[in-house]
Design an enzyme around this catalytic site. Sequence first.
Site, mmCIF file in Angstrom:
data_model
loop_
_atom_site.group_PDB
_atom_site.id
_atom_site.type_symbol
_atom_site.label_atom_id
_atom_site.label_comp_id
_atom_site.label_asym_id
_atom_site.label_seq_id
_atom_site.Cartn_x
_atom_site.Cartn_y
_atom_site.Cartn_z
ATOM 1 N N ASP A 157 17.026 -6.559 74.669
ATOM 2 C CA ASP A 157 15.649 -6.076 74.594
ATOM 3 C C ASP A 157 14.710 -7.108 75.208
ATOM 4 O O ASP A 157 14.942 -8.316 75.106
ATOM 5 C CB ASP A 157 15.239 -5.848 73.134
ATOM 6 C CG ASP A 157 15.759 -4.522 72.602
ATOM 7 O OD1 ASP A 157 16.113 -3.676 73.422
ATOM 8 O OD2 ASP A 157 15.804 -4.360 71.372
ATOM 9 N N ASP A 215 16.522 -2.764 67.478
ATOM 10 C CA ASP A 215 15.780 -3.027 66.255
ATOM 11 C C ASP A 215 15.348 -1.768 65.513
ATOM 12 O O ASP A 215 14.947 -1.836 64.363
ATOM 13 C CB ASP A 215 14.536 -3.869 66.560
ATOM 14 C CG ASP A 215 13.601 -3.172 67.540
ATOM 15 O OD1 ASP A 215 13.925 -2.061 68.010
ATOM 16 O OD2 ASP A 215 12.532 -3.744 67.838
ATOM 17 N N ASP A 234 18.144 3.098 67.546
ATOM 18 C CA ASP A 234 19.060 2.203 68.257
ATOM 19 C C ASP A 234 20.428 2.151 67.596
ATOM 20 O O ASP A 234 21.382 1.639 68.189
ATOM 21 C CB ASP A 234 18.494 0.783 68.313
ATOM 22 C CG ASP A 234 17.268 0.680 69.201
ATOM 23 O OD1 ASP A 234 17.150 1.500 70.130
ATOM 24 O OD2 ASP A 234 16.431 -0.208 68.959
#
Length: 967
Positions: free
Chosen positions: A333, A579, A583
Amino acid sequence: MAFSSADVETAKPSASDGVAVVSTNQAAPKSGAHDVEGLSSSQVEELRKTHGYNEVKSTQTPEWKKIAWRYLHWVSLVIIAAAVVSASVKSDGKRGWTSFTLLVIELNLVVWVGYLTDRNAGNAIKELEELAAPQALVLRDGSWVQLTVRELVPGDVVELKGGDIIPADCKLVGEGEPLKIDESSLTGESMAVSRRPGDKVLAGAVVSSGELHARVTETGTNTFFGKTMALLAAPEESGHLQTVLGRVNVALGVLGAAGCLAILGDIIGRTGDIGLAFVTAFVILVSVVPIGMPVVVGAVLAAGAREMAQEKAIVSRLSALEELSGMEVLCSDKTGTLTLNRLTLDKADIQAWAGFTADDVLLLGSLSAKWTNADAIDGAVTAAVGPDESCISAWKIRRFVPFNPVDKKTLAEVTAPDGRALITCKGAPQIIGDLLTDGEAKAAVTTYIAERASRGLRSLGVAQSTDGGASWTLVGLISLLDPPREDSAATIKLANSLGVEVKMVTGDQHAIAVETSRRLGLGTDIMEGAELMGGNATSESLIAKVREVDGFAGVYPEHKFAIVEALQANGALIGMTGDGVNDAPALKRANVGIAVAGATAAAKGAADIILTEEGIGTIITAIIRSRKIFRRLETYIIYRMTSSLVILGFFFFAIIILHLDFPSWALVLISLLNDLAVMATSYDKVHSSDTPETFLMLKYLAVAVAIALIGVGATVLLLLAADPSYLNWWHWWNTSLDPETDPDVLTNGQTVAVMYFGITCFIQLTILLTRNPSFWWRFSEKSAPRPSLILLTPVVAFVLGPMFVAVYWPRDVQPDGGAAVLEGAGWVPVLVTFFYVVVWLQVADVGKVLVQRLFHRYDVVKEKCHQKGVRPPSWVRWIDAPSDWAERVSEKTEGLVSDCFAGMCQPLVDAVDRRRHPAPKKEVVQRVMSVRLSNRDSAGRLPQDEGYDNNLQAVTVHPATVERVKV
């Protein structure tokens, strides 16, 4: 139109304004619960006396049963059989009580050290789980505080939002948008259900989207599924690592059994002594089987998990350490991992639209933002408006729709101070642009995005609707700066040097992703997430493109799953960070799912590793740690296979061809010292590898065979040279062994002493060879560091101890009697033997290095062929072929051996286990759980007359449920 300054006043909020009033500095979350009151600390203490803690303890295997199963493991049964035979068979009028005692000591040592190591490993995991214990935002003593869900009691008020795992059975209260609840983990139903204030929600379900308050109604085993879940035993983990080592265990056991059968037949045929034959064969088999394997593996993994916790990486699955060491691609990310996640807002850079001012843009943006427990974006917007919600107290917020990663926007239905009804919207600029009908405004949004993205700035759009959402007007655009972390670029370079390719994954626009990627040194070939859904995620063209690009932009949660699938189709081990609740599928699908700092409970539950500190540096440090763990296990596997092959090979040739007669107690002592020494490899110093690690059993076997062949040859030659009845080379050294005067002794006692020391010395010093892929004496970053004192101490001790035995052992002390004797040979023969062994160890070291270099060349050629997409040369395929064949054979052999011994031992354990009511199987419980939920009435309410019988044997449910389960 512009708003007056009176619209943004600093009056204290009141309940009539739609903002909850609390008696602390921290306002209630914005889910609208003006009539909700929490508990006080004194109330909580009283309730806890009645209800206890909010936890469900699953059925655990009793400790005595764990120990019993260790004694009934097939390896332990081999030791027990050898001990029984040693004590029951007479040799020269004596029973082998010394061998029996040593075998019992070895058995208990392995069983109890293994049990304690496993228990410590389990305790380590529990400690790590406590560090990552799920938390909930709870209203206590009039203040919103973060507490672990274990501390909840009935009556507590909690906040539920997207990504949360519902901590207890609750009733939704207050005002706000309906929650979307995913109950698939409870019922198997894939479709999310809607729950509104007044509805009940169940512990363990996941909030997909929405935000509301809830009052806890039941906790722990009193929850709807609590007692049912308590019936389920915790699943036992069996990762690839345990599978590989289990196969090594079985393979050595089968090979040892075959060799010992040949030895058994030879002794019976040559001497007719069946008792001696069985004692010798069983004791050799005990020496060959890697008895201490569970101890070493458990110690290495537990120590590794604790080391990684010190680096802010919590391991939720021990076998994930293996996958992490072999990870080739890390999909990271951007926000919070590669960047600081500290957004700053420049008021001078706000672009207002159609008569609005910059203050209007901020005001309307803050109305559709969370003021409490805000994320980075909402925090930046609200901070620019004022210190707290009192700044917008003149506005009445009737409805608030929080952000979710699918819609990428927030909404608020508000009433202005003059009574006008508005809907304000704040979100990703491309999403806001899609709401607009004004072409000029759309163009302004596109231009703003492109211009700010070229400077590495994130954009945020604000719009309003005055007709209930039928049409939207652009209010303005905000730019936010989220700078890269100072160490991100350097850390990415380090990752590349370790053979890990980092790919950036972000939901931001393509231009921002390109600029950020350029600053980080990742490259600028960025793929749009939408391209992943345009065709078959496993098509060859898409797979190739995903492998080549430097990152992904405009990514939604479902895109992450497609990214993982496409990269895995290339045959790579993939790590994925995440997070949010959406996901979780991608984290589960990835070889290593990594929940970043601040992740939701759902993401943590799906992840293998949970980070407690932001930044990619934590992940790279964890990779380095995992590779060190891998190296320790690699050393152990090679060493244990080598020592087993040396023992089996030497005694096979020495007994069958040279008719060696060796005391069984001395052989047991060799095995015991070997198992004690090998445990020290768990704490050896190692370097991390510069490339991803994978278990290549053929390589380990080749190295072990190379060393073992030289070791067997050296020890057999030593027997030929040392035995007076053969070469008798002692006159070369101006010494001699005493002649054997007892006609019943088949092998000279001093020759036995020399061979006892020679075998022990070679096996112990082999540890120094197997720990270093280069020559044992070459210490560098590319090979191995100097051995640790923890490793050297037992090695030196177990060389010196047998040395003194071989020098001084008195002839009149023969513990088990029999024709085989051991007599001290004196210092000169023993020292000659020591230098002889050291010389042959150098030869074995050369053979090991040649094999290591062959496989290094194999890795290089195979990687080049993979990159070019060409077929490997024939010699590479020839190396691969035995590995594939051995994989199939080992699977069948392992299953056959395990099933055989499990079938023999299960009745023994069941006979001891007097519990009347065993726990139901997991499949049955899940079926009952699903049926129970189906009994909801039309309003979604659950039946109230269900319970459990006292003995926990079966679930007592609604009569309709009983009938359906019977069917």
